[in-house]
Design a protein around this motif. Structure first.
Motif, PDB file in Angstrom:
ATOM      1  N   ASP A  22     -19.622 -25.994 -25.676  1.00 16.54           N
ATOM      2  CA  ASP A  22     -21.023 -26.120 -25.281  1.00 16.54           C
ATOM      3  C   ASP A  22     -21.245 -27.321 -24.368  1.00 16.54           C
ATOM      4  O   ASP A  22     -20.961 -28.453 -24.755  1.00 16.54           O
ATOM      5  CB  ASP A  22     -21.907 -26.271 -26.519  1.00 16.54           C
ATOM      6  CG  ASP A  22     -21.872 -25.039 -27.395  1.00 16.54           C
ATOM      7  OD1 ASP A  22     -22.300 -23.980 -26.918  1.00 16.54           O
ATOM      8  OD2 ASP A  22     -21.411 -25.142 -28.553  1.00 16.54           O
TER       9      ASP A  22
ATOM     10  N   VAL B 235     -23.498 -30.076 -22.710  1.00 16.37           N
ATOM     11  CA  VAL B 235     -24.753 -30.739 -23.111  1.00 16.37           C
ATOM     12  C   VAL B 235     -25.325 -31.634 -22.010  1.00 16.37           C
ATOM     13  O   VAL B 235     -26.465 -32.080 -22.105  1.00 16.37           O
ATOM     14  CB  VAL B 235     -24.566 -31.549 -24.410  1.00 16.37           C
ATOM     15  CG1 VAL B 235     -24.275 -30.605 -25.565  1.00 16.37           C
ATOM     16  CG2 VAL B 235     -23.467 -32.593 -24.284  1.00 16.37           C
ATOM     17  N   TYR B 236     -24.568 -31.911 -20.982  1.00 10.38           N
ATOM     18  CA  TYR B 236     -25.061 -32.779 -19.909  1.00 10.38           C
ATOM     19  C   TYR B 236     -24.158 -32.627 -18.693  1.00 10.38           C
ATOM     20  O   TYR B 236     -22.943 -32.572 -18.821  1.00 10.38           O
ATOM     21  CB  TYR B 236     -25.063 -34.232 -20.390  1.00 10.38           C
ATOM     22  CG  TYR B 236     -25.385 -35.257 -19.335  1.00 10.38           C
ATOM     23  CD1 TYR B 236     -26.628 -35.259 -18.692  1.00 10.38           C
ATOM     24  CD2 TYR B 236     -24.456 -36.227 -18.974  1.00 10.38           C
ATOM     25  CE1 TYR B 236     -26.922 -36.208 -17.723  1.00 10.38           C
ATOM     26  CE2 TYR B 236     -24.743 -37.185 -18.015  1.00 10.38           C
ATOM     27  CZ  TYR B 236     -25.981 -37.166 -17.393  1.00 10.38           C
ATOM     28  OH  TYR B 236     -26.271 -38.108 -16.439  1.00 10.38           O
TER      29      TYR B 236
ATOM     30  N   GLU C 275     -23.568 -34.344 -14.827  1.00 19.45           N
ATOM     31  CA  GLU C 275     -23.887 -35.372 -13.840  1.00 19.45           C
ATOM     32  C   GLU C 275     -23.428 -34.849 -12.487  1.00 19.45           C
ATOM     33  O   GLU C 275     -22.229 -34.651 -12.269  1.00 19.45           O
ATOM     34  CB  GLU C 275     -23.127 -36.645 -14.211  1.00 19.45           C
ATOM     35  CG  GLU C 275     -23.704 -37.911 -13.655  1.00 19.45           C
ATOM     36  CD  GLU C 275     -22.949 -39.122 -14.216  1.00 19.45           C
ATOM     37  OE1 GLU C 275     -23.166 -39.470 -15.391  1.00 19.45           O
ATOM     38  OE2 GLU C 275     -22.124 -39.671 -13.491  1.00 19.45           O
TER      39      GLU C 275
ATOM     40  N   VAL D 192     -19.580 -35.157 -13.433  1.00 23.16           N
ATOM     41  CA  VAL D 192     -19.010 -35.136 -14.779  1.00 23.16           C
ATOM     42  C   VAL D 192     -19.701 -34.054 -15.607  1.00 23.16           C
ATOM     43  O   VAL D 192     -20.914 -33.882 -15.506  1.00 23.16           O
ATOM     44  CB  VAL D 192     -19.219 -36.501 -15.492  1.00 23.16           C
ATOM     45  CG1 VAL D 192     -18.680 -36.461 -16.911  1.00 23.16           C
ATOM     46  CG2 VAL D 192     -18.553 -37.622 -14.714  1.00 23.16           C
TER      47      VAL D 192
ATOM     48  N   GLU E  89     -20.337 -33.109 -19.490  1.00 25.63           N
ATOM     49  CA  GLU E  89     -20.195 -33.544 -20.881  1.00 25.63           C
ATOM     50  C   GLU E  89     -20.401 -32.323 -21.776  1.00 25.63           C
ATOM     51  O   GLU E  89     -21.442 -31.675 -21.702  1.00 25.63           O
ATOM     52  CB  GLU E  89     -21.276 -34.571 -21.234  1.00 25.63           C
ATOM     53  CG  GLU E  89     -21.164 -35.886 -20.493  1.00 25.63           C
ATOM     54  CD  GLU E  89     -20.403 -36.941 -21.271  1.00 25.63           C
ATOM     55  OE1 GLU E  89     -19.765 -36.598 -22.290  1.00 25.63           O
ATOM     56  OE2 GLU E  89     -20.456 -38.108 -20.855  1.00 25.63           O
ATOM     57  N   SER E  90     -19.423 -32.043 -22.588  1.00 22.57           N
ATOM     58  CA  SER E  90     -19.595 -30.971 -23.569  1.00 22.57           C
ATOM     59  C   SER E  90     -19.665 -31.602 -24.943  1.00 22.57           C
ATOM     60  O   SER E  90     -19.533 -32.825 -25.081  1.00 22.57           O
ATOM     61  CB  SER E  90     -18.431 -29.991 -23.503  1.00 22.57           C
ATOM     62  OG  SER E  90     -17.294 -30.567 -24.112  1.00 22.57           O
ATOM     63  N   VAL E  91     -19.860 -30.773 -25.964  1.00 23.77           N
ATOM     64  CA  VAL E  91     -19.859 -31.312 -27.322  1.00 23.77           C
ATOM     65  C   VAL E  91     -18.529 -31.997 -27.623  1.00 23.77           C
ATOM     66  O   VAL E  91     -18.461 -32.880 -28.461  1.00 23.77           O
ATOM     67  CB  VAL E  91     -20.128 -30.205 -28.366  1.00 23.77           C
ATOM     68  CG1 VAL E  91     -21.594 -29.810 -28.361  1.00 23.77           C
ATOM     69  CG2 VAL E  91     -19.254 -28.988 -28.131  1.00 23.77           C
ATOM     70  N   LYS E  92     -17.480 -31.597 -26.927  1.00 18.11           N
ATOM     71  CA  LYS E  92     -16.160 -32.153 -27.217  1.00 18.11           C
ATOM     72  C   LYS E  92     -15.858 -33.445 -26.475  1.00 18.11           C
ATOM     73  O   LYS E  92     -15.364 -34.392 -27.062  1.00 18.11           O
ATOM     74  CB  LYS E  92     -15.077 -31.125 -26.841  1.00 18.11           C
ATOM     75  CG  LYS E  92     -14.829 -30.091 -27.901  1.00 18.11           C
ATOM     76  CD  LYS E  92     -13.463 -29.438 -27.758  1.00 18.11           C
ATOM     77  CE  LYS E  92     -13.315 -28.633 -26.520  1.00 18.11           C
ATOM     78  NZ  LYS E  92     -12.303 -27.586 -26.579  1.00 18.11           N
ATOM     79  N   ALA E  93     -16.096 -33.445 -25.139  1.00 16.41           N
ATOM     80  CA  ALA E  93     -15.637 -34.574 -24.340  1.00 16.41           C
ATOM     81  C   ALA E  93     -16.286 -34.569 -22.969  1.00 16.41           C
ATOM     82  O   ALA E  93     -16.958 -33.620 -22.576  1.00 16.41           O
ATOM     83  CB  ALA E  93     -14.114 -34.483 -24.170  1.00 16.41           C
ATOM     84  N   ALA E  94     -16.057 -35.665 -22.233  1.00 19.45           N
ATOM     85  CA  ALA E  94     -16.505 -35.743 -20.846  1.00 19.45           C
ATOM     86  C   ALA E  94     -15.356 -35.311 -19.942  1.00 19.45           C
ATOM     87  O   ALA E  94     -14.222 -35.704 -20.167  1.00 19.45           O
ATOM     88  CB  ALA E  94     -16.914 -37.164 -20.510  1.00 19.45           C
TER      89      ALA E  94
ATOM     90  N   GLU F 240     -30.303 -29.887 -15.390  1.00 20.44           N
ATOM     91  CA  GLU F 240     -30.801 -31.096 -16.047  1.00 20.44           C
ATOM     92  C   GLU F 240     -31.422 -30.767 -17.405  1.00 20.44           C
ATOM     93  O   GLU F 240     -31.173 -31.433 -18.389  1.00 20.44           O
ATOM     94  CB  GLU F 240     -31.821 -31.796 -15.148  1.00 20.44           C
ATOM     95  CG  GLU F 240     -32.280 -33.096 -15.765  1.00 20.44           C
ATOM     96  CD  GLU F 240     -32.957 -34.011 -14.753  1.00 20.44           C
ATOM     97  OE1 GLU F 240     -33.653 -34.930 -15.190  1.00 20.44           O
ATOM     98  OE2 GLU F 240     -32.781 -33.806 -13.529  1.00 20.44           O
ATOM     99  N   ASP F 241     -32.253 -29.746 -17.432  1.00 13.91           N
ATOM    100  CA  ASP F 241     -32.910 -29.389 -18.693  1.00 13.91           C
ATOM    101  C   ASP F 241     -32.204 -28.278 -19.451  1.00 13.91           C
ATOM    102  O   ASP F 241     -32.451 -28.075 -20.632  1.00 13.91           O
ATOM    103  CB  ASP F 241     -34.364 -28.966 -18.428  1.00 13.91           C
ATOM    104  CG  ASP F 241     -35.199 -30.146 -17.977  1.00 13.91           C
ATOM    105  OD1 ASP F 241     -34.939 -31.261 -18.478  1.00 13.91           O
ATOM    106  OD2 ASP F 241     -36.069 -29.959 -17.112  1.00 13.91           O
TER     107      ASP F 241
ATOM    108  N   LYS G  60     -30.051 -40.238 -20.093  1.00 17.73           N
ATOM    109  CA  LYS G  60     -29.208 -39.041 -20.161  1.00 17.73           C
ATOM    110  C   LYS G  60     -27.740 -39.449 -20.162  1.00 17.73           C
ATOM    111  O   LYS G  60     -27.360 -40.446 -19.552  1.00 17.73           O
ATOM    112  CB  LYS G  60     -29.498 -38.140 -18.962  1.00 17.73           C
ATOM    113  CG  LYS G  60     -30.893 -37.552 -19.024  1.00 17.73           C
ATOM    114  CD  LYS G  60     -30.868 -36.060 -18.774  1.00 17.73           C
ATOM    115  CE  LYS G  60     -32.238 -35.478 -19.068  1.00 17.73           C
ATOM    116  NZ  LYS G  60     -32.210 -34.020 -19.119  1.00 17.73           N
TER     117      LYS G  60
ATOM    118  N   ARG H 121     -19.567 -42.160 -26.175  1.00 17.38           N
ATOM    119  CA  ARG H 121     -18.331 -41.721 -26.838  1.00 17.38           C
ATOM    120  C   ARG H 121     -17.644 -42.888 -27.532  1.00 17.38           C
ATOM    121  O   ARG H 121     -17.919 -44.054 -27.221  1.00 17.38           O
ATOM    122  CB  ARG H 121     -17.360 -41.123 -25.806  1.00 17.38           C
ATOM    123  CG  ARG H 121     -17.913 -39.981 -24.972  1.00 17.38           C
ATOM    124  CD  ARG H 121     -17.944 -38.666 -25.716  1.00 17.38           C
ATOM    125  NE  ARG H 121     -18.422 -37.596 -24.844  1.00 17.38           N
ATOM    126  CZ  ARG H 121     -18.626 -36.340 -25.246  1.00 17.38           C
ATOM    127  NH1 ARG H 121     -18.446 -36.000 -26.497  1.00 17.38           N
ATOM    128  NH2 ARG H 121     -19.043 -35.430 -24.403  1.00 17.38           N
TER     129      ARG H 121
END
Lengths: 131, 362
Positions: free
Chosen positions: A39, A41-42, A44, A60, A62-67, A86-87, B291, B295
């Motif tokens: 998933d 989540v952000y 960039e 970049v 960002e998932s629930v696991k890592a960037a 963004e949203d 935002k 980590r």
């Protein structure tokens, strides 16, 4: 199973590139990539009018696991970014080749697209990743 | 070769992505970690936690032995059916592991982490040998090859009761348990929600898992387990605390039972010396005000000095990033956290972040 549309070009770093009719290039990450990330989540993104260079970092995820860094598959100037992310970053998971696109560039040289992988070539990279 | 739990084929069947975790093949997620997280906050989910280590300690000397071994005091478990969270410390006061102790009529049952199994068993046996010099044969330690399923969420107890017929669980306080045949059913968990953790034989585990699935309890992977526990402000051993950190700087100082003063648990002297010298750090909560996602290992800049993030996630319940951070003891309020060479605004808060589905920090 992952989709890999044949009309797109791919980077071994899991970005796709699509040449639009107006000569711009739309860029996103592949179904294989979003699936491996989990998933999102952000996101960039690069900035408008920013020069991005093939093989260099352009943002970049960002998932629930890592960037994870995303790299520009071809060089050019950013003409649009997908503000929807963004949203609703989950759009990357839901529609990686469509509404989940990342940004668009005016390429320095359209011929650079020829240096990228075909769908077939990209699938081989994915298989190697898994072994 | 990784070990498989009794529920391994159930996970495959449910479409799990399996990963190696502490030598076990465990489900990371079954499709979407975010959805699994929200399922537990809103309804109910089940976790295979059979990789955790179950150790039974019995014999006439069991109480005395555990009162030396564990920094919390098992003598406070006044009757069978009570449970307690605590820590095993080394002689420097560092945390060897955190654990839950359940008092049963005939013995104490310890549940420790999977990743620490070998070193904990070594430690327990080393201390047992010492203890046996004074009281030979007074304590027996046995590792039990049992399964463990956690059922968590606002509807977890209802769902569990509907498939097992076990009543009265909702009225039981947290950290109590009951036994039905060879099942231990405890009001404990790692999510900040209502629920139970059940320790049971392998074959029963498969049947229970299937029955729960049938009434709509969703399987939840290790990924959501991590975001749920962090929202609940609960530590992960090996990440938020380890042998180099004392309970004081790991936000679990409350698990150290100082009284009675003559109980010489392992690590007591070191902790008393540290307390006298003054504790310099604390483990606390952090909320990102911009935002991005904080980590593990991100640097934290506070008015009182520099700290570090021990665990950081995107909080699915809150919609922004939260973390646990070890910072100077005087640090509070506004701070900055460094993410990819950029300093972002953040705020230190007292965990937990979420309890029973709701934001709880201020």
């Amino acid at each position: 199973m992952s989709e890999t549309p044949t009309e797109l070009k791919y980077a071994s770093t899991h970005e796709w590139a699509r040449l639009e009719e107006d000569g711009q290039v739309t860029i996103g990450i592949t179904d294989h990539a979003q699936n491996a990330l989990g998933d999102v989540v952000y996101v960039e993104l690069p900035e408008l009018d920013q020069q991005v260079n093939a093989g260099e970092e352009a943002g970049v995820v960002e998932s629930v696991k890592a960037a994870s860094d995303i790299y520009a598959p071809v060089s050019g100037v950013v003409t649009a970014i997908n503000e929807r992310l963004e949203d609703a970053p989950e759009t990357v998971n839901q529609d990686p080749f469509g509404d989940g696109w990342f940004y668009r560039i005016e390429p320095d040289d359209v011929a650079d697209l020829e240096d990228l992988l075909s769908a077939e070539g990209y699938l081989e990279v994915c298989e190697d990743d898994e072994h | 070769m990784s070990k498989q739990t009794a529920l391994y084929s159930e996970h495959l069947h449910a479409g799990a992505r399996m990963v190696d975790f502490a030598g076990w093949l465990m489900p990371l997620h079954y499709g979407s970690q975010l959805n699994e997280h929200l399922q537990v906050r809103k309804s109910s989910g089940m976790f295979d936690v059979s990789h955790m280590t179950v150790i039974d300690v019995q014999g006439d000397g069991a109480t005395d032995y555990l009162r030396r071994l564990i920094a919390n005091d098992v003598a406070r478990l006044k009757s069978p059916g009570m449970a307690q969270y605590g820590a095993l410390l080394n002689t420097s006061g560092g945390i060897i592991d955190d654990l839950i102790v359940y008092r049963r009529p005939q013995d104490y049952r310890l549940v420790v982490n999977a990743g620490t199994r070998n070193k904990v068993l070594d430690w327990i046996n080393l201390e047992l040998n010492e203890f046996a010099l004074i009281s030979p044969g007074a304590v027996q330690v046995t590792e039990e090859p049992l399964s463990m399923i956690a059922v968590q969420g606002p509807r977890a107890i209802d769902h569990f009761a509907s498939v097992t017929g076990v009543q009265g669980l909702a009225e039981m306080p947290p950290f109590t348990m009951l036994e039905r045949d060879d099942w231990l059913i405890a009001r404990t968990g790692y999510t900040g929600e209502q629920g139970v953790e059940v320790i049971l034989p392998d074959t029963d585990a498969v049947a229970l898992w299937r029955d729960l699935a049938e009434v709509g309890v969703a399987p939840i992977g290790l990924g959501a387990r991590d975001t749920l526990r962090l929202e609940a402000g609960l530590n992960l051993y090996g990440q938020d605390m380890d042998e180099s950190t004392s309970p004081f700087i790991s936000n679990i100082g409350w698990t150290v039972a100082w009284k009675p003063e003559d109980r010489m648990f392992i690590g007591r002297e070191a902790l008393e010396a540290q307390r006298k010298a003054g504790v310099q750090q604390k483990l606390t909560g952090l909320v990102l005000l911009e935002k991005g996602v904080v980590r593990h290992d991100c640097e934290v800049h506070t008015d009182a000095g520099i700290g570090v993030v021990t665990s950081g996630i995107f909080s699915p319940t809150l919609g922004y990033s939260i973390a646990l951070a070890r910072v100077p003891v005087a640090a509070q309020g506004d701070c900055e956290v460094v993410i990819r060479n950029r300093r972002l605004s953040a705020r230190l808060v007292k965990p937990p972040f979420v309890r029973n589905g709701e934001k709880v920090f201020t």
